[in-house]
Design a protein around this motif. Structure first.
Motif, PDB file in Angstrom:
ATOM      1  N   TRP A 163     -21.181  97.984  47.273  1.00 42.91           N
ATOM      2  CA  TRP A 163     -21.186  97.926  48.858  1.00 42.91           C
ATOM      3  C   TRP A 163     -20.448  98.982  49.205  1.00 42.91           C
ATOM      4  N   ILE A 211     -19.532  94.402  42.410  1.00 46.51           N
ATOM      5  CA  ILE A 211     -20.098  94.303  43.802  1.00 46.51           C
ATOM      6  C   ILE A 211     -19.702  95.150  44.747  1.00 46.51           C
ATOM      7  N   ASN A 212     -18.626  95.273  44.932  1.00 46.25           N
ATOM      8  CA  ASN A 212     -17.722  95.989  45.977  1.00 46.25           C
ATOM      9  C   ASN A 212     -18.012  97.599  45.748  1.00 46.25           C
ATOM     10  N   ILE A 233     -16.204  92.978  55.048  1.00 44.42           N
ATOM     11  CA  ILE A 233     -17.339  92.656  54.059  1.00 44.42           C
ATOM     12  C   ILE A 233     -17.030  92.549  52.584  1.00 44.42           C
ATOM     13  N   ALA A 234     -15.996  93.664  51.997  1.00 40.01           N
ATOM     14  CA  ALA A 234     -15.452  93.685  51.120  1.00 40.01           C
ATOM     15  C   ALA A 234     -14.733  92.590  50.670  1.00 40.01           C
ATOM     16  N   ILE A 284     -16.547  89.465  49.953  1.00 33.90           N
ATOM     17  CA  ILE A 284     -17.080  89.464  48.608  1.00 33.90           C
ATOM     18  C   ILE A 284     -16.230  89.087  47.602  1.00 33.90           C
ATOM     19  N   GLU A 336     -16.626  97.511  57.077  1.00 36.81           N
ATOM     20  CA  GLU A 336     -16.974  97.493  55.678  1.00 36.81           C
ATOM     21  C   GLU A 336     -15.765  96.828  54.916  1.00 36.81           C
ATOM     22  N   SER A 375     -21.387 101.838  52.116  1.00 37.10           N
ATOM     23  CA  SER A 375     -20.997 101.947  53.444  1.00 37.10           C
ATOM     24  C   SER A 375     -20.372 103.292  53.716  1.00 37.10           C
TER      25      SER A 375
END
Length: 148
Positions: free
Chosen positions: A22, A18-19, A132-133, A136, A129, A26
């Motif tokens: 993302w 997922i990261n 959010i990581a 996650i 960034e 970013s």
């Protein structure tokens, strides 16, 4: 219906996947919308500055891969050791951002490769960034800890 995050054999790699999406999005957005225009403004006579060639692109893919693995690994360990609370997520993202991005931008500015205002433009975006990581990773940790 089963929850894919709790049925994974290794949720860590799910968080990395997922990261990967993302953080790459970013990084590219930050580079093209903030960093590259600032580089061109700071160094108008350097025609090749900020170029994206196959070699540079490949080196950034290596950079992003190392960044993503380091971030996910750090957040995973930090949150497992300290808990999954909001405060822990914020501190984890802050520590990681200062360590990785803070050192990079300080080094770049100290070498005269960018003006100091780069730090104030790029660092808050990098922190967002990484926040959010970290969330996650927290989400995957919490979901994988729940009985399936």
């Amino acid at each position: 219906m089963t929850d894919t995050t709790s049925s994974l054999k290794n949720p860590f790699w799910f968080a990395v996947a997922i990261n990967f999406v993302w953080i790459n999005i970013s990084e590219v957005v930050r580079y093209f919308l903030v960093v590259k225009p600032m580089l061109h403004a700071a160094f108008p006579n350097a025609s090749g500055i900020g170029a994206v060639t196959p070699g540079i692109f490949a080196s950034w893919m290596v950079w992003d891969s190392i960044l993503i693995l380091a971030a996910c690994g750090f957040y995973w360990l930090y949150l497992r050791a300290g808990g999954y609370g909001l405060k822990q997520v914020i501190w984890a993202a802050t520590y990681f951002t200062i360590t990785v991005f803070g050192l990079i931008w300080l080094g770049i500015v100290n070498m005269g490769l960018a003006p100091p205002q780069f730090i104030w433009a790029a660092l808050p975006l990098a922190w967002g960034e990484q926040m959010i990581a970290a969330f996650i990773v927290r989400w995957v940790l919490v979901r994988s800890a729940q009985p399936g």
